[in-house]
Design a protein around this motif. Structure first.
Motif, short mmCIF file in Angstrom:
data_model
loop_
_atom_site.label_atom_id
_atom_site.label_comp_id
_atom_site.label_asym_id
_atom_site.label_seq_id
_atom_site.Cartn_x
_atom_site.Cartn_y
_atom_site.Cartn_z
N GLU A 1 0.82 -1.21 0.00
CA GLU A 1 0.00 0.00 0.00
C GLU A 1 0.85 1.25 0.00
N ALA A 2 1.96 1.24 0.73
CA ALA A 2 2.84 2.42 0.78
C ALA A 2 3.47 2.69 -0.59
N ILE A 3 3.86 1.63 -1.28
CA ILE A 3 4.44 1.81 -2.62
C ILE A 3 3.35 2.22 -3.61
N ARG A 4 2.20 1.57 -3.54
CA ARG A 4 1.10 1.86 -4.46
C ARG A 4 0.60 3.29 -4.33
N ASP A 5 0.54 3.80 -3.10
CA ASP A 5 -0.04 5.11 -2.85
C ASP A 5 1.00 6.23 -2.79
N CYS A 6 2.25 5.95 -3.04
CA CYS A 6 3.29 6.98 -2.92
C CYS A 6 3.14 8.01 -4.04
N SER A 7 3.31 9.26 -3.70
CA SER A 7 3.14 10.36 -4.66
C SER A 7 4.29 10.47 -5.66
N CYS A 8 5.37 9.77 -5.44
CA CYS A 8 6.51 9.87 -6.37
C CYS A 8 6.14 9.36 -7.76
N GLN A 9 5.15 8.49 -7.84
CA GLN A 9 4.72 7.98 -9.15
C GLN A 9 4.09 9.07 -10.00
N LEU A 10 3.41 10.01 -9.34
CA LEU A 10 2.78 11.11 -10.06
C LEU A 10 3.83 12.05 -10.65
N GLU A 11 5.00 12.07 -10.05
CA GLU A 11 6.10 12.91 -10.53
C GLU A 11 7.02 12.15 -11.47
N LYS A 12 6.57 10.99 -11.92
CA LYS A 12 7.32 10.14 -12.87
C LYS A 12 8.66 9.66 -12.31
N HIS A 13 8.72 9.38 -10.99
CA HIS A 13 9.91 8.83 -10.35
C HIS A 13 9.70 7.34 -10.10
N ASP A 14 10.81 6.61 -10.06
CA ASP A 14 10.74 5.17 -9.79
C ASP A 14 10.64 4.87 -8.30
N GLY A 15 10.93 5.83 -7.47
CA GLY A 15 10.88 5.64 -6.03
C GLY A 15 11.35 6.89 -5.32
N CYS A 16 11.20 6.90 -4.02
CA CYS A 16 11.66 8.03 -3.21
C CYS A 16 11.93 7.53 -1.79
N TYR A 17 12.34 8.44 -0.92
CA TYR A 17 12.65 8.05 0.45
C TYR A 17 11.40 7.78 1.28
N LYS A 18 10.23 8.14 0.78
CA LYS A 18 9.00 7.80 1.48
C LYS A 18 8.58 6.36 1.21
N CYS A 19 9.09 5.80 0.10
CA CYS A 19 8.71 4.43 -0.21
C CYS A 19 9.96 3.52 -0.20
N ILE A 20 10.56 3.20 -1.32
CA ILE A 20 11.57 2.14 -1.32
C ILE A 20 13.00 2.60 -1.11
N TYR A 21 13.31 3.87 -1.28
CA TYR A 21 14.69 4.31 -1.09
C TYR A 21 15.01 4.43 0.40
N SER A 22 16.24 4.05 0.74
CA SER A 22 16.72 4.22 2.11
C SER A 22 18.23 4.38 2.06
N TYR A 23 18.79 4.78 3.16
CA TYR A 23 20.24 4.91 3.22
C TYR A 23 20.91 3.56 3.00
N GLY A 24 20.30 2.51 3.49
CA GLY A 24 20.87 1.17 3.40
C GLY A 24 20.94 0.62 1.98
N ASN A 25 20.08 1.10 1.07
CA ASN A 25 20.11 0.58 -0.29
C ASN A 25 20.63 1.61 -1.29
N GLN A 26 21.40 2.57 -0.83
CA GLN A 26 21.88 3.63 -1.71
C GLN A 26 22.74 3.14 -2.86
N TYR A 27 23.42 2.02 -2.68
CA TYR A 27 24.29 1.51 -3.74
C TYR A 27 23.53 0.62 -4.73
N ASN A 28 22.31 0.31 -4.44
CA ASN A 28 21.48 -0.49 -5.32
C ASN A 28 20.39 0.34 -5.99
N ARG A 29 20.53 1.64 -5.96
CA ARG A 29 19.49 2.54 -6.45
C ARG A 29 19.13 2.27 -7.91
N ALA A 30 20.10 1.96 -8.75
CA ALA A 30 19.82 1.71 -10.17
C ALA A 30 18.92 0.48 -10.34
#
Length: 174
Positions: free
Chosen positions: A143-172
Protein backbone atom coordinates in the motif's frame (compact mmCIF):
# COMPACT_ATOMS: atom_id res chain seq x y z
CA UNK A 1 47.06 -14.11 6.37
CA UNK A 2 49.08 -11.61 8.45
CA UNK A 3 52.76 -10.75 8.32
CA UNK A 4 54.11 -11.09 11.88
CA UNK A 5 56.64 -8.30 11.31
CA UNK A 6 54.78 -5.48 9.57
CA UNK A 7 51.20 -6.45 10.45
CA UNK A 8 49.71 -6.30 6.96
CA UNK A 9 46.73 -8.62 6.65
CA UNK A 10 45.25 -9.92 3.42
CA UNK A 11 42.46 -12.31 2.55
CA UNK A 12 41.77 -14.17 -0.69
CA UNK A 13 45.47 -15.07 -0.93
CA UNK A 14 44.82 -17.14 -4.05
CA UNK A 15 44.19 -13.88 -5.95
CA UNK A 16 47.46 -12.21 -4.93
CA UNK A 17 50.34 -12.72 -7.34
CA UNK A 18 53.13 -10.45 -6.06
CA UNK A 19 55.05 -10.61 -2.77
CA UNK A 20 54.69 -6.85 -2.23
CA UNK A 21 50.96 -7.38 -1.70
CA UNK A 22 51.66 -9.42 1.44
CA UNK A 23 53.79 -6.73 3.15
CA UNK A 24 54.01 -3.00 3.70
CA UNK A 25 56.83 -1.26 1.85
CA UNK A 26 58.98 -0.87 4.96
CA UNK A 27 58.83 -4.56 5.96
CA UNK A 28 62.25 -6.24 6.10
CA UNK A 29 60.57 -9.48 4.89
CA UNK A 30 58.85 -7.94 1.87
CA UNK A 31 60.59 -10.39 -0.46
CA UNK A 32 59.05 -13.39 1.31
CA UNK A 33 55.94 -14.79 -0.36
CA UNK A 34 53.19 -16.53 1.58
CA UNK A 35 53.17 -20.28 1.14
CA UNK A 36 50.16 -21.91 2.86
CA UNK A 37 50.41 -22.38 6.60
CA UNK A 38 51.96 -20.63 9.56
CA UNK A 39 55.65 -19.77 9.18
CA UNK A 40 58.23 -17.53 10.85
CA UNK A 41 56.94 -14.64 8.72
CA UNK A 42 53.21 -15.31 8.29
CA UNK A 43 50.37 -16.43 10.50
CA UNK A 44 46.86 -17.41 9.46
CA UNK A 45 44.22 -15.68 11.58
CA UNK A 46 40.53 -16.45 11.59
CA UNK A 47 38.05 -13.91 12.88
CA UNK A 48 34.56 -14.96 13.76
CA UNK A 49 31.83 -14.00 16.10
CA UNK A 50 28.96 -15.95 17.51
CA UNK A 51 25.72 -14.48 18.70
CA UNK A 52 22.40 -15.99 19.68
CA UNK A 53 19.48 -14.02 18.26
CA UNK A 54 16.25 -14.33 16.30
CA UNK A 55 16.19 -15.14 12.58
CA UNK A 56 13.32 -15.39 10.14
CA UNK A 57 14.12 -17.34 6.96
CA UNK A 58 11.91 -16.38 4.01
CA UNK A 59 11.80 -18.74 1.03
CA UNK A 60 11.78 -16.93 -2.31
CA UNK A 61 9.99 -18.58 -5.23
CA UNK A 62 12.68 -19.21 -7.85
CA UNK A 63 10.35 -18.62 -10.80
CA UNK A 64 9.50 -15.11 -9.67
CA UNK A 65 12.85 -14.11 -8.16
CA UNK A 66 15.25 -15.17 -10.85
CA UNK A 67 17.63 -12.20 -10.68
CA UNK A 68 19.54 -10.32 -8.02
CA UNK A 69 17.62 -7.16 -9.00
CA UNK A 70 14.30 -8.83 -8.13
CA UNK A 71 15.65 -9.89 -4.77
CA UNK A 72 16.96 -6.39 -3.99
CA UNK A 73 13.59 -4.92 -4.94
CA UNK A 74 11.74 -7.35 -2.67
CA UNK A 75 14.26 -6.62 0.09
CA UNK A 76 13.60 -2.88 -0.25
CA UNK A 77 9.88 -3.59 -0.02
CA UNK A 78 10.40 -5.67 3.13
CA UNK A 79 12.43 -2.86 4.71
CA UNK A 80 9.57 -0.45 3.97
CA UNK A 81 7.08 -2.94 5.39
CA UNK A 82 9.13 -3.23 8.59
CA UNK A 83 9.05 0.57 8.99
CA UNK A 84 5.29 0.69 8.46
CA UNK A 85 4.50 -2.37 10.59
CA UNK A 86 6.57 -1.28 13.59
CA UNK A 87 5.73 2.43 13.08
CA UNK A 88 9.37 3.45 12.95
CA UNK A 89 12.66 2.22 11.65
CA UNK A 90 13.73 -1.03 13.32
CA UNK A 91 17.37 -0.52 12.35
CA UNK A 92 18.41 -3.50 14.43
CA UNK A 93 16.68 -5.88 12.00
CA UNK A 94 18.91 -6.62 9.02
CA UNK A 95 18.04 -8.45 5.82
CA UNK A 96 20.57 -10.69 4.09
CA UNK A 97 20.19 -12.70 0.86
CA UNK A 98 21.04 -16.37 1.34
CA UNK A 99 21.36 -19.44 -0.91
CA UNK A 100 21.25 -23.04 0.19
CA UNK A 101 21.79 -26.13 -1.95
CA UNK A 102 18.75 -28.38 -2.15
CA UNK A 103 19.84 -31.99 -2.71
CA UNK A 104 16.37 -33.06 -3.81
CA UNK A 105 16.24 -30.64 -6.74
CA UNK A 106 20.00 -30.26 -7.34
CA UNK A 107 19.51 -26.48 -7.35
CA UNK A 108 20.13 -23.63 -4.98
CA UNK A 109 17.09 -22.38 -3.08
CA UNK A 110 17.03 -18.67 -2.42
CA UNK A 111 16.05 -17.06 0.85
CA UNK A 112 16.06 -13.75 2.63
CA UNK A 113 17.19 -13.88 6.22
CA UNK A 114 15.76 -11.32 8.58
CA UNK A 115 17.88 -11.27 11.70
CA UNK A 116 18.00 -9.20 14.84
CA UNK A 117 21.41 -7.67 15.56
CA UNK A 118 20.62 -7.33 19.25
CA UNK A 119 21.92 -10.39 21.14
CA UNK A 120 19.03 -12.56 22.27
CA UNK A 121 16.63 -10.75 19.93
CA UNK A 122 13.95 -8.19 20.70
CA UNK A 123 10.86 -10.26 19.93
CA UNK A 124 10.10 -8.31 16.75
CA UNK A 125 10.76 -11.28 14.50
CA UNK A 126 8.78 -13.56 16.78
CA UNK A 127 5.75 -11.40 15.99
CA UNK A 128 6.38 -11.79 12.25
CA UNK A 129 6.62 -15.57 12.54
CA UNK A 130 2.81 -15.57 12.61
CA UNK A 131 1.83 -15.66 8.92
CA UNK A 132 -1.08 -13.25 9.51
CA UNK A 133 1.30 -10.63 10.89
CA UNK A 134 3.81 -11.20 8.09
CA UNK A 135 1.00 -10.87 5.54
CA UNK A 136 0.02 -7.58 7.19
CA UNK A 137 3.63 -6.37 6.86
CA UNK A 138 3.59 -7.21 3.14
CA UNK A 139 0.20 -5.50 2.73
CA UNK A 140 1.45 -2.32 4.42
CA UNK A 141 4.50 -2.30 2.19
CA UNK A 142 2.41 -2.80 -0.94
CA UNK A 143 0.00 0.00 0.00
CA UNK A 144 2.84 2.42 0.78
CA UNK A 145 4.44 1.81 -2.62
CA UNK A 146 1.10 1.86 -4.46
CA UNK A 147 -0.04 5.11 -2.85
CA UNK A 148 3.29 6.98 -2.92
CA UNK A 149 3.14 10.36 -4.66
CA UNK A 150 6.51 9.87 -6.37
CA UNK A 151 4.72 7.98 -9.15
CA UNK A 152 2.78 11.11 -10.06
CA UNK A 153 6.10 12.91 -10.53
CA UNK A 154 7.32 10.14 -12.87
CA UNK A 155 9.91 8.83 -10.35
CA UNK A 156 10.74 5.17 -9.79
CA UNK A 157 10.88 5.64 -6.03
CA UNK A 158 11.66 8.03 -3.21
CA UNK A 159 12.65 8.05 0.45
CA UNK A 160 9.00 7.80 1.48
CA UNK A 161 8.71 4.43 -0.21
CA UNK A 162 11.57 2.14 -1.32
CA UNK A 163 14.69 4.31 -1.09
CA UNK A 164 16.72 4.22 2.11
CA UNK A 165 20.24 4.91 3.22
CA UNK A 166 20.87 1.17 3.40
CA UNK A 167 20.11 0.58 -0.29
CA UNK A 168 21.88 3.63 -1.71
CA UNK A 169 24.29 1.51 -3.74
CA UNK A 170 21.48 -0.49 -5.32
CA UNK A 171 19.49 2.54 -6.45
CA UNK A 172 19.82 1.71 -10.17
CA UNK A 173 18.26 -1.72 -9.55
CA UNK A 174 15.33 -0.27 -7.65
Amino acid sequence: VTCKHCGKSVSATHLIQETKDFHYGYCKHKAVRYDAGNTDVFEELYFFREMHTEVLKIVLPIQEFNSEDDIRMFQAGLELGLKKYFKGNPGHIHIQPYREFNQNTDKFDRFLLLYDTIPGGTGYLEQLFDYKEFTLLLQLSYEAIRDCSCQLEKHDGCYKCIYSYGNQYNRADL
